[in-house]
Design an enzyme around this catalytic site. Structure first.
Site, PDB file in Angstrom:
ATOM      1  N   CYS A  81       3.939   6.407  -0.523  1.00 21.56           N
ATOM      2  CA  CYS A  81       2.823   7.324  -0.322  1.00 21.56           C
ATOM      3  C   CYS A  81       3.373   8.697   0.067  1.00 21.56           C
ATOM      4  O   CYS A  81       4.203   8.809   0.975  1.00 21.56           O
ATOM      5  CB  CYS A  81       1.906   6.781   0.772  1.00 21.56           C
ATOM      6  N   CYS A  84       2.263   9.428   3.959  1.00 12.92           N
ATOM      7  CA  CYS A  84       2.787   8.754   5.153  1.00 12.92           C
ATOM      8  C   CYS A  84       4.111   8.029   4.929  1.00 12.92           C
ATOM      9  O   CYS A  84       4.630   7.406   5.844  1.00 12.92           O
ATOM     10  CB  CYS A  84       1.746   7.779   5.688  1.00 12.92           C
ATOM     11  N   CYS A 129      -3.909   3.966   0.146  1.00  7.56           N
ATOM     12  CA  CYS A 129      -2.791   3.541   0.981  1.00  7.56           C
ATOM     13  C   CYS A 129      -3.357   2.808   2.199  1.00  7.56           C
ATOM     14  O   CYS A 129      -4.255   3.316   2.871  1.00  7.56           O
ATOM     15  CB  CYS A 129      -1.983   4.758   1.410  1.00  7.56           C
ATOM     16  N   CYS A 132      -2.512   5.056   5.598  1.00 10.82           N
ATOM     17  CA  CYS A 132      -3.141   6.344   5.933  1.00 10.82           C
ATOM     18  C   CYS A 132      -4.505   6.555   5.273  1.00 10.82           C
ATOM     19  O   CYS A 132      -5.191   7.528   5.574  1.00 10.82           O
ATOM     20  CB  CYS A 132      -2.213   7.512   5.590  1.00 10.82           C
ATOM     21  N   CYS A 152      -2.977   2.680 -12.166  1.00 15.75           N
ATOM     22  CA  CYS A 152      -2.866   4.019 -12.742  1.00 15.75           C
ATOM     23  C   CYS A 152      -2.897   5.013 -11.573  1.00 15.75           C
ATOM     24  O   CYS A 152      -3.955   5.275 -11.002  1.00 15.75           O
ATOM     25  CB  CYS A 152      -4.022   4.237 -13.705  1.00 15.75           C
TER      26      CYS A 152
END
Length: 164
Positions: A81, A84, A129, A132, A152
């Protein structure tokens, strides 16, 4: 009021409720709320991320097709991510879906959460995510074996960490 009018009003109500619910969930994650381990204020997110990454991760935007350098990233490593640093995808499950966005056929365990998305009027499954709450992309059921899934993802929501 006849049955047709009643059914029409009920349909509008269902769509409106889904839209409002989705907007509330987006707002809470974008503003650092929600039940996420990694929380920042909106000002902190803006300072941390580029304007384009902020638009994708915190406002559920979408990057332009074929614009991500991660489309051609096939080295061994992990895609994390961009908000984070939580690992999300192994490079072992990345493939070229020919859609213009980085695509994967599986996700690392407990790395993401799924939620319904009606933003474009058609039901989709949004991927966020789990650490976060950042918007990463969407998952579809037209991917390759063995999972049949196509995650995707927006390259602006990811960063690549090489294994070497």
């Amino acid at each position: 009021m006849n049955r047709r009018e009643l059914m029409g009003m009920a349909s509008v109500g269902v769509v409106a409720a889904a839209f409002i619910s989705q907007r509330v969930m987006m707002r809470s994650s974008a503003e650092g709320g929600g039940n996420f381990s990694y929380n920042l204020t909106d000002a902190q997110w803006r300072a941390k991320l580029s304007p384009d990454s902020y638009e994708v991760l915190r406002k559920a935007g979408t990057e332009k097709t074929y614009s991500s350098p991660l489309l051609k990233e096939y080295r061994a490593g992990t895609f994390a991510c961009a908000g984070c640093d939580q690992p999300l995808f192994s490079s072992k499950v990345k493939y070229d879906s020919k859609t213009g966005w980085p695509s994967f056929w599986d996700v690392l365990p407990k790395a993401t959460l799924k939620r319904p998305d009606f933003k474009i009027g058609t039901p989709r499954t949004e991927i966020i995510c789990s650490n976060c709450g950042g918007h990463i992309g969407h998952v579809f059921t037209d991917g390759p074996k063995p999972t049949g899934q196509r995650y995707c993802m927006n390259g602006l929501a990811l960063k690549f960490k090489s294994a070497a």
